[in-house]
Each structure stands twice: as C-alpha cells, then as structure tokens.
Design an enzyme around this catalytic site. Structure first.
Site, PDB file in Angstrom:
ATOM      1  N   TYR A 270     -14.309   7.083 -13.184  1.00  0.00           N
ATOM      2  CA  TYR A 270     -14.060   6.004 -12.221  1.00  0.00           C
ATOM      3  C   TYR A 270     -14.603   4.685 -12.756  1.00  0.00           C
ATOM      4  CZ  TYR A 270     -15.004   2.998  -8.188  1.00  0.00           C
ATOM      5  OH  TYR A 270     -15.102   1.925  -7.338  1.00  0.00           O
TER       6      TYR A 270
ATOM      7  N   LYS B 265     -12.532   1.231 -14.173  1.00  0.00           N
ATOM      8  CA  LYS B 265     -12.715  -0.129 -13.651  1.00  0.00           C
ATOM      9  C   LYS B 265     -13.136  -1.084 -14.766  1.00  0.00           C
ATOM     10  CE  LYS B 265     -11.830   0.178  -9.260  1.00  0.00           C
ATOM     11  NZ  LYS B 265     -11.481  -0.736  -8.186  1.00  0.00           N
TER      12      LYS B 265
ATOM     13  N   ASN C 294      -3.745   5.990 -12.162  1.00  0.00           N
ATOM     14  CA  ASN C 294      -3.585   5.092 -11.010  1.00  0.00           C
ATOM     15  C   ASN C 294      -4.288   3.749 -11.238  1.00  0.00           C
ATOM     16  OD1 ASN C 294      -2.521   4.566  -8.420  1.00  0.00           O
ATOM     17  ND2 ASN C 294      -4.495   4.986  -7.478  1.00  0.00           N
TER      18      ASN C 294
ATOM     19  N   ASP D 272     -28.834  10.289 -10.501  1.00  0.00           N
ATOM     20  CA  ASP D 272     -29.124   9.271  -9.482  1.00  0.00           C
ATOM     21  C   ASP D 272     -30.319   8.431  -9.941  1.00  0.00           C
ATOM     22  OD1 ASP D 272     -27.396   9.110  -7.378  1.00  0.00           O
ATOM     23  OD2 ASP D 272     -28.459  10.540  -6.098  1.00  0.00           O
TER      24      ASP D 272
ATOM     25  N   LEU E 196      -0.374   4.123   0.979  1.00  0.00           N
ATOM     26  CA  LEU E 196      -1.013   4.927   2.024  1.00  0.00           C
ATOM     27  C   LEU E 196      -1.597   6.242   1.502  1.00  0.00           C
ATOM     28  CD1 LEU E 196       1.465   4.272   5.017  1.00  0.00           C
ATOM     29  CD2 LEU E 196      -0.651   3.060   4.452  1.00  0.00           C
TER      30      LEU E 196
ATOM     31  N   TYR F 267      -8.177   4.454  -6.954  1.00  0.00           N
ATOM     32  CA  TYR F 267      -8.954   5.639  -6.551  1.00  0.00           C
ATOM     33  C   TYR F 267     -10.412   5.317  -6.823  1.00  0.00           C
ATOM     34  CZ  TYR F 267      -4.611   8.397  -6.553  1.00  0.00           C
ATOM     35  OH  TYR F 267      -3.364   8.889  -6.297  1.00  0.00           O
TER      36      TYR F 267
ATOM     37  N   ASP G 167       0.862  -1.189   0.000  1.00  0.00           N
ATOM     38  CA  ASP G 167       0.000   0.000   0.000  1.00  0.00           C
ATOM     39  C   ASP G 167       0.895   1.235   0.000  1.00  0.00           C
ATOM     40  OD1 ASP G 167      -1.985   2.085   0.896  1.00  0.00           O
ATOM     41  OD2 ASP G 167      -3.261   0.322   1.063  1.00  0.00           O
TER      42      ASP G 167
HETATM   43  P1  NAD Z   1      -9.688   2.926  -0.002  1.00  0.00           P
HETATM   44  O1  NAD Z   1      -9.314   4.215  -0.639  1.00  0.00           O
HETATM   45  O2  NAD Z   1     -10.002   2.916   1.452  1.00  0.00           O
HETATM   46  O3  NAD Z   1      -8.583   1.810  -0.297  1.00  0.00           O
HETATM   47  C1  NAD Z   1      -7.712   1.823  -1.385  1.00  0.00           C
HETATM   48  C2  NAD Z   1      -6.322   1.478  -0.861  1.00  0.00           C
HETATM   49  O4  NAD Z   1      -5.407   1.378  -1.969  1.00  0.00           O
HETATM   50  C3  NAD Z   1      -5.771   2.564   0.051  1.00  0.00           C
HETATM   51  O5  NAD Z   1      -5.170   1.971   1.188  1.00  0.00           O
HETATM   52  C4  NAD Z   1      -4.717   3.284  -0.808  1.00  0.00           C
HETATM   53  O6  NAD Z   1      -3.715   3.863  -0.037  1.00  0.00           O
HETATM   54  C5  NAD Z   1      -4.241   2.161  -1.713  1.00  0.00           C
HETATM   55  N1  NAD Z   1      -3.727   2.593  -3.026  1.00  0.00           N
HETATM   56  C6  NAD Z   1      -4.343   3.372  -3.948  1.00  0.00           C
HETATM   57  N2  NAD Z   1      -3.557   3.534  -5.030  1.00  0.00           N
HETATM   58  C7  NAD Z   1      -2.415   2.837  -4.790  1.00  0.00           C
HETATM   59  C8  NAD Z   1      -1.214   2.607  -5.532  1.00  0.00           C
HETATM   60  N3  NAD Z   1      -1.025   3.154  -6.735  1.00  0.00           N
HETATM   61  N4  NAD Z   1      -0.248   1.829  -4.988  1.00  0.00           N
HETATM   62  C9  NAD Z   1      -0.416   1.265  -3.752  1.00  0.00           C
HETATM   63  N5  NAD Z   1      -1.534   1.451  -3.004  1.00  0.00           N
HETATM   64  C10 NAD Z   1      -2.518   2.228  -3.524  1.00  0.00           C
HETATM   65  O7  NAD Z   1     -10.947   2.390  -0.836  1.00  0.00           O
HETATM   66  P2  NAD Z   1     -11.976   1.232  -0.459  1.00  0.00           P
HETATM   67  O8  NAD Z   1     -13.275   1.850  -0.136  1.00  0.00           O
HETATM   68  O9  NAD Z   1     -11.340   0.304   0.490  1.00  0.00           O
HETATM   69  O10 NAD Z   1     -12.117   0.516  -1.869  1.00  0.00           O
HETATM   70  C11 NAD Z   1     -11.247  -0.544  -2.236  1.00  0.00           C
HETATM   71  C12 NAD Z   1     -11.578  -1.000  -3.633  1.00  0.00           C
HETATM   72  O11 NAD Z   1     -12.949  -1.416  -3.683  1.00  0.00           O
HETATM   73  C13 NAD Z   1     -11.414   0.086  -4.676  1.00  0.00           C
HETATM   74  O12 NAD Z   1     -10.794  -0.479  -5.803  1.00  0.00           O
HETATM   75  C14 NAD Z   1     -12.839   0.500  -4.992  1.00  0.00           C
HETATM   76  O13 NAD Z   1     -12.958   0.914  -6.327  1.00  0.00           O
HETATM   77  C15 NAD Z   1     -13.611  -0.783  -4.760  1.00  0.00           C
HETATM   78  N6  NAD Z   1     -15.013  -0.548  -4.399  1.00  0.00           N
HETATM   79  C16 NAD Z   1     -15.317   0.032  -3.203  1.00  0.00           C
HETATM   80  C17 NAD Z   1     -16.661   0.271  -2.867  1.00  0.00           C
HETATM   81  C18 NAD Z   1     -17.053   0.888  -1.541  1.00  0.00           C
HETATM   82  O14 NAD Z   1     -18.265   1.054  -1.293  1.00  0.00           O
HETATM   83  N7  NAD Z   1     -16.096   1.233  -0.665  1.00  0.00           N
HETATM   84  C19 NAD Z   1     -17.673  -0.083  -3.782  1.00  0.00           C
HETATM   85  C20 NAD Z   1     -17.300  -0.685  -4.993  1.00  0.00           C
HETATM   86  C21 NAD Z   1     -15.975  -0.918  -5.282  1.00  0.00           C
END
Ligand code: NAD
Length: 326
Positions: A141, A145, A92, A285, A33, A76, A31
C-alpha cells in the site's frame, strides 16, 4: 469551472464533496463504489459511476465537464490486504493514477491534489516526521502511494501539470451534523472500532501493547480531523490555481495521542464504559508516528483547528445516527 472528485463516494472523498459544495464550488464525482457509498454523495451533485482505470469512461467524463482541478481519493488503502494481494494494489492505485494523468494531459487539465499517506515513510527513525524524512514504505500500500507520488512528480516536470501530494496520518471524525461519516466494510481504524464498542456492536476493544517507549506505554499516533483535512485539500487546490509549484506536505495535528488517551477521550464523549483489554504488540508498530506539519502551515497557510475531543464528538454523532453505516 468544476472540481472533479475521484473517489468522492468514499469516507474522505464524500467529506471533500460536502465541503466544496458548501464553499460554493461546482463539483462532479467519479466513483466505482468498490468501497464507497452512493448515499454519501448529495443527489444534486453530478455522479459518474465507473472505474478510473477505464480510459474511455474517464475521457467521457472529461468531455462533459469543464474541469479546473482534480481531487484524488480513489485508491485501495488497507495495509493488511495489500500484503496479501500486492498486485491488486498496484493495479488499482498505480494503474488508476496512470490513466488519470494521461487523461488530464489529453484534456489539458492542469491541477491535481492527491491523497498520499504516512505509510510512504514506513518506520521512520525520528518523530515528528517532516517532508525531509526518507520515504521507505514497508508494505505494498505505502509503496503504491510512493510510486503514485513519483509518477506525478515526473509528469509535472515533463508538462505544465502541477500537483500537491498530501500525506495524511490517521484521518478521523465526521461532518458536524452527523449526516456523513466513516463506513468501511472492514473497519481497521481505532476510533470507529472504539465507537462500535460503545454502541455494543463489539464486546471490547483490544489495545495492542503497553510496553512501548511512550509515557503510558501505548503507541502514539497522530489524528487529523476530517474538516481540517479537507480544508488542507481546498487550500492546496487554490495554491495550485494561483500558480503554486508542485509540492508535498505532511498533514497531522503535530500532536500525537496514545491509544489509551483516545480510549479515555471516547469514554468521556460517549459516557460509555467501553470495555477494553490489553493485547500483545503487533509486529512493525512503531512507538510513535506524528507528523510535522510546519511546511503546510508556511506554504498553504493551513492550521489545525480541531482537537481529539472534537474529532470523537463528530464521529460519535455519525455512529449514533447511522449504527449500521449507510
Ligand atoms: P475509501 O475506501 O472510503 O474511499 C476510496 C473511494 O475510491 C471509494 O469510494 C471507492 O469506491 C473509490 N475507488 C477506489 N478505486 C476506484 C477506481 N479504480 N475507480 C473509481 N473509484 C474507485 O477510503 P478513504 O478512507 O476515504 O481514503 C481515501 C484516500 O485517502 C485513499 O487514497 C487513502 O489511501 C487515503 N488515506 C486515507 C487515510 C485514512 O485514515 N482514511 C489515511 C491516509 C491516506
């Protein structure tokens, strides 16, 4: 053999790390961070701080670890931000996926479970949304994906790598002991915003529109419990390890909850009044976004175990014990 969790210090990734460790897997985390928290990863889990786009860094991790599979959470994921800074998202999310897939090929790592999203569907004509529903993202976004899903598909056709893409709808909840949970800097998700209001950190919660074509007029969304979600990731990894072919699954509870139902459930769980006001509709929405998760049930043997009250109860434990996050 090790499961490498990319983005393991983030909201979803940290719960994956915790559940993998609980189930006896050997786990390592990468990560940078950028949105994650070092404190969300147990001190005894091997942690590599760096960016997945940095090939020499990632290769050095693959060199050290004996990796049997990857869980990919490092992206992201803010829709609004992606509209303002599309290239940052493609850089990213898509750029990161390319380096990860290249490094997997270089080191002969065969399996990856990938966090995709309902945002790849855009505004579907029908709900519930199945894997047959056309994917037409309406923001960078979701587009990033969808490109990542396609990169994995082509790479899996060209090589012996296999992947599962899990498209989740709204993830919510926290570990049931309240030790880790949702701590986004710019919180955009409904349940944490409601709970921040219960804690007095926000004056009120605004519900955007009550004239949608739903029973109470507010939008209906599908919430998936964190534990159920991670269970699906582990089942997907085991499926790939057992020789399962590359595939995609929509993950939700297959039962939506309206914004007002979420608010009422939070009032019940927290015992707080949680002041609210009705706002205007937000453009784009849809009335209802609900996943059809039948296929995940049939192929992965996955089943939702937890309802909205359970989700909010665990999230509330986290918010009460960590009112300022980590
Ligand atoms: P988050 O931002 O809390 O977690 C992402 C993590 O990836 C973070 O710890 C960040 O520091 C790390 N990161 C980002 N770019 C990086 C890079 N280039 N190198 C190393 N580390 C990197 O997000 P989340 O809510 O935990 O979501 C995680 C995944 O789930 C994402 O891919 C998101 O698209 C997907 N997702 C989340 C939701 C939701 O409701 N939270 C819904 C659908 C999909």
């Amino acid at each position: 053999m090790t499961v490498l969790v990319l983005g393991g210090a983030g909201y979803v990734g940290s719960h994956a790390v915790a559940m993998l460790v609980e189930k006896g897997y050997d786990v390592a985390v990468v990560d940078n961070l950028v949105t994650g928290h070092r404190e969300a990863v147990p001190a005894d889990v091997r942690f590599y701080e760096g960016d997945v786009r940095d090939h020499s860094f990632l290769a050095s991790v693959f060199e050290k670890e004996n990796i049997e599979g990857i869980m990919h959470f490092c992206a992201y994921s803010l829709v609004g931000e992606s509209m303002q800074k599309p290239l940052m998202y493609f850089n990213n999310n898509v750029g990161g996926a390319q380096v990860i897939l290249e490094t997997m090929q270089e080191f002969g790592v065969k399996h990856i479970v990938f966090s995709s999203t309902a945002a790849t569907f855009g505004i579907p004509e029908h709900s519930p949304i199945s894997e047959k529903t056309p994917q037409k993202p309406i923001n960078p976004y979701g587009e990033s994906k969808l490109i990542m899903e396609k990169m994995m598909k082509w790479q899996s056709e060209a090589t012996d790598m296999t992947y599962v893409a899990l498209r989740y709808f709204n993830v919510a909840g926290a570990k049931d002991d309240g030790t880790i949970g949702e701590a986004h800097k710019n919180e955009t998700h409904l349940i944490p915003i409601i709970l921040q209001t219960a804690l007095g950190q926000r004056e009120f919660i605004t519900i955007y529109g009550d004239d949608y074509n739903t029973p109470d007029g507010t939008c209906i969304r599908d919430y998936i419990d964190m534990e159920d979600l991670i269970d699906a990731h582990i089942k997907a990894l085991e499926y790939l390890k057992a020789g399962g072919k590359s595939d995609q699954f929509n993950l939700g509870s297959s039962k939506g909850y309206s914004n007002l139902e979420v608010l009422e459930t939070a009032r019940k769980v927290t015992g707080h009044a949680i002041p609210s006001q009705m706002g205007e509709r937000r453009p784009g929405d849809p009335d209802e976004l609900v996943a059809d998760s039948t296929k995940a049930g049939e192929i992965l043997g996955w089943k939702v175990q937890h309802d909205l009250e359970h989700i909010i109860t665990n999230a509330w434990k986290w918010h009460q014990s960590h009112p300022k996050g980590y």
